[in-house]
Design a protein around this motif. Sequence first.
Motif, PDB file in Angstrom:
ATOM      1  N   LEU A  33       1.604  -0.660   3.544  1.00 29.68           N
ATOM      2  CA  LEU A  33       0.244  -0.856   4.235  1.00 29.68           C
ATOM      3  C   LEU A  33      -0.638   0.254   4.101  1.00 29.68           C
ATOM      4  CD1 LEU A  33       1.380  -2.988   7.394  1.00 29.68           C
ATOM      5  CD2 LEU A  33       0.260  -3.777   5.335  1.00 29.68           C
ATOM      6  N   PHE A  34      -0.079   1.386   4.336  1.00 24.05           N
ATOM      7  CA  PHE A  34      -1.025   2.633   4.515  1.00 24.05           C
ATOM      8  C   PHE A  34      -1.486   2.943   3.075  1.00 24.05           C
ATOM      9  CE2 PHE A  34      -0.365   2.406   8.714  1.00 24.05           C
ATOM     10  CZ  PHE A  34      -1.486   3.165   9.447  1.00 24.05           C
ATOM     11  N   ALA A  35      -0.523   2.816   2.082  1.00 30.07           N
ATOM     12  CA  ALA A  35      -0.942   2.955   0.653  1.00 30.07           C
ATOM     13  C   ALA A  35      -2.104   2.129   0.415  1.00 30.07           C
ATOM     14  CB  ALA A  35       0.056   2.631  -0.319  1.00 30.07           C
ATOM     15  N   ALA A  36      -2.020   0.889   0.689  1.00 32.21           N
ATOM     16  CA  ALA A  36      -2.968  -0.229   0.472  1.00 32.21           C
ATOM     17  C   ALA A  36      -4.454   0.221   1.075  1.00 32.21           C
ATOM     18  CB  ALA A  36      -2.613  -1.751   0.851  1.00 32.21           C
ATOM     19  N   LEU A  37      -4.229   0.854   2.402  1.00 32.11           N
ATOM     20  CA  LEU A  37      -5.461   1.343   3.168  1.00 32.11           C
ATOM     21  C   LEU A  37      -6.037   2.403   2.237  1.00 32.11           C
ATOM     22  CD1 LEU A  37      -7.223   1.282   5.819  1.00 32.11           C
ATOM     23  CD2 LEU A  37      -5.652   2.789   6.544  1.00 32.11           C
ATOM     24  N   PHE A  38      -5.123   3.391   2.018  1.00 29.74           N
ATOM     25  CA  PHE A  38      -5.730   4.465   0.926  1.00 29.74           C
ATOM     26  C   PHE A  38      -6.259   4.034  -0.157  1.00 29.74           C
ATOM     27  CE2 PHE A  38      -4.741   8.038  -1.993  1.00 29.74           C
ATOM     28  CZ  PHE A  38      -5.672   8.659  -1.590  1.00 29.74           C
ATOM     29  N   ILE A  39      -6.012   2.849  -0.987  1.00 31.65           N
ATOM     30  CA  ILE A  39      -6.585   2.499  -2.018  1.00 31.65           C
ATOM     31  C   ILE A  39      -8.151   2.157  -1.880  1.00 31.65           C
ATOM     32  CG2 ILE A  39      -6.211   0.784  -3.812  1.00 31.65           C
ATOM     33  CD1 ILE A  39      -3.430   1.205  -3.740  1.00 31.65           C
ATOM     34  N   PHE A  59      -9.992   9.945   5.595  1.00 32.12           N
ATOM     35  CA  PHE A  59      -9.935   9.287   6.597  1.00 32.12           C
ATOM     36  C   PHE A  59      -8.707   8.729   6.571  1.00 32.12           C
ATOM     37  CE2 PHE A  59     -11.060   5.557   9.493  1.00 32.12           C
ATOM     38  CZ  PHE A  59     -11.027   6.289  10.645  1.00 32.12           C
ATOM     39  N   ALA A  60      -8.625   7.982   5.483  1.00 31.66           N
ATOM     40  CA  ALA A  60      -7.316   7.060   5.394  1.00 31.66           C
ATOM     41  C   ALA A  60      -6.068   8.007   5.395  1.00 31.66           C
ATOM     42  CB  ALA A  60      -7.333   6.286   4.218  1.00 31.66           C
ATOM     43  N   ILE A  61      -6.080   9.328   4.726  1.00 34.15           N
ATOM     44  CA  ILE A  61      -5.016  10.211   4.868  1.00 34.15           C
ATOM     45  C   ILE A  61      -4.803  10.492   6.338  1.00 34.15           C
ATOM     46  CG2 ILE A  61      -4.424  12.594   4.243  1.00 34.15           C
ATOM     47  CD1 ILE A  61      -6.000  11.833   1.442  1.00 34.15           C
ATOM     48  N   SER A  76       3.263   7.369   1.504  1.00 35.89           N
ATOM     49  CA  SER A  76       2.232   6.455   1.501  1.00 35.89           C
ATOM     50  C   SER A  76       1.116   6.844   0.651  1.00 35.89           C
ATOM     51  CB  SER A  76       1.601   6.065   2.737  1.00 35.89           C
ATOM     52  OG  SER A  76       0.947   7.004   3.548  1.00 35.89           O
ATOM     53  N   ILE A  77       0.946   8.131   0.658  1.00 39.46           N
ATOM     54  CA  ILE A  77      -0.383   8.610  -0.168  1.00 39.46           C
ATOM     55  C   ILE A  77       0.396   9.290  -1.628  1.00 39.46           C
ATOM     56  CG2 ILE A  77      -2.195  10.418  -0.221  1.00 39.46           C
ATOM     57  CD1 ILE A  77      -2.115   8.315   1.986  1.00 39.46           C
ATOM     58  N   PHE A  78       1.778   9.900  -1.694  1.00 41.72           N
ATOM     59  CA  PHE A  78       2.140  10.091  -2.633  1.00 41.72           C
ATOM     60  C   PHE A  78       2.419   8.956  -3.598  1.00 41.72           C
ATOM     61  CE2 PHE A  78       5.683  10.866  -5.413  1.00 41.72           C
ATOM     62  CZ  PHE A  78       5.328  12.013  -6.277  1.00 41.72           C
ATOM     63  N   LEU A  79       2.621   7.776  -3.262  1.00 41.01           N
ATOM     64  CA  LEU A  79       2.676   6.772  -3.990  1.00 41.01           C
ATOM     65  C   LEU A  79       1.584   6.496  -4.789  1.00 41.01           C
ATOM     66  CD1 LEU A  79       4.661   4.187  -4.741  1.00 41.01           C
ATOM     67  CD2 LEU A  79       4.034   3.151  -2.690  1.00 41.01           C
ATOM     68  N   VAL A  80       0.436   6.307  -4.120  1.00 44.23           N
ATOM     69  CA  VAL A  80      -0.793   5.727  -4.651  1.00 44.23           C
ATOM     70  C   VAL A  80      -1.388   7.019  -5.667  1.00 44.23           C
ATOM     71  CG1 VAL A  80      -3.202   5.595  -4.419  1.00 44.23           C
ATOM     72  CG2 VAL A  80      -1.508   4.725  -2.706  1.00 44.23           C
ATOM     73  N   VAL A  81      -1.013   8.392  -5.543  1.00 46.36           N
ATOM     74  CA  VAL A  81      -1.412   9.306  -6.576  1.00 46.36           C
ATOM     75  C   VAL A  81      -0.575   9.176  -7.493  1.00 46.36           C
ATOM     76  CG1 VAL A  81      -1.455  11.818  -6.826  1.00 46.36           C
ATOM     77  CG2 VAL A  81      -2.303  10.838  -4.710  1.00 46.36           C
ATOM     78  N   ALA A  82       0.827   8.949  -7.427  1.00 43.48           N
ATOM     79  CA  ALA A  82       1.862   9.086  -8.560  1.00 43.48           C
ATOM     80  C   ALA A  82       1.442   7.928  -9.456  1.00 43.48           C
ATOM     81  CB  ALA A  82       3.271   8.831  -8.148  1.00 43.48           C
ATOM     82  N   LEU A  83       1.107   6.629  -8.930  1.00 43.26           N
ATOM     83  CA  LEU A  83       0.636   5.427  -9.696  1.00 43.26           C
ATOM     84  C   LEU A  83      -0.431   5.706 -10.368  1.00 43.26           C
ATOM     85  CD1 LEU A  83       2.004   2.641  -7.305  1.00 43.26           C
ATOM     86  CD2 LEU A  83       2.990   3.304  -9.357  1.00 43.26           C
ATOM     87  N   THR A  84      -1.515   6.599  -9.668  1.00 40.60           N
ATOM     88  CA  THR A  84      -2.747   6.814 -10.360  1.00 40.60           C
ATOM     89  C   THR A  84      -2.509   7.671 -11.704  1.00 40.60           C
ATOM     90  OG1 THR A  84      -3.970   6.283  -8.285  1.00 40.60           O
ATOM     91  CG2 THR A  84      -4.924   7.879 -10.140  1.00 40.60           C
ATOM     92  N   THR A  85      -1.528   8.513 -11.671  1.00 37.11           N
ATOM     93  CA  THR A  85      -1.354   9.604 -12.641  1.00 37.11           C
ATOM     94  C   THR A  85      -0.598   8.936 -13.722  1.00 37.11           C
ATOM     95  OG1 THR A  85      -0.569  11.243 -10.975  1.00 37.11           O
ATOM     96  CG2 THR A  85       0.090  11.739 -13.062  1.00 37.11           C
TER      97      THR A  85
END
Length: 212
Positions: A33-39, A59-61, A76-85
């Motif tokens: 959920l918070f990964a989605a919020l960060f996105i 703010f999401a972080i 929750s944040i690392f997941l998004v950064v890794a997938l972006t990478t």
Amino acid sequence: MTKPNPATPAPSRSGSSAADASRWIRGIVFVALFAALFIAASFVKSSPGAAVPYSLQTFAIMLAGGLLGAAYGFWSIFLVVALTTVGLPLMNGPGGFAQVFGPTGGFIWMFPVSALLIGWASDRLFSGRSKLNAAGYILLLLAMLAFGVLLVYVTGVPWLAHVSDKLDLAGAIRVGMIPFLPADTVKAVAATAIVAALRPSLPAVRPVKRKP
């Protein structure tokens, strides 16, 4: 000496294991959920053509770290950064190394660490407390400012100067830091208020460590 009552059932290991499993599942759901919020926050941007556009990412972080704690806030944040990478366009950009090592790359690298440290501070401030007192509230705000605002500039601004052909370090500070400080301070104040209000009522998301 009072003898134990044989009619009183002992705590069930299977019940404890089920409760722990439930917390782990709940934690995974919160990470998603918070990964989605960060996105979503990454796509709320102004001045998209600027070297460093305004966004709600920090703010999401702050919310992820403050509400989920160190471990789950980080993931929750690392997941998004890794997938972006690896190439997914999750942070309002093309994704891949071009984005992660582009002008805003130094900020992106620090995002998971920022969530981790905010979560670490939040975990300790809320440990054994149902709500924060005035001193705890101030300490949480200082953690938001230190780890959610200033720390992100530690790698973000020098990297911006490094990859830019037109900016030295002073120029990167002028373009990539100073204009954002007022808005980032407002985000920190808002995140502190939200975390202080909501974290005591959130269900536990990690298994409780028990002594053998």
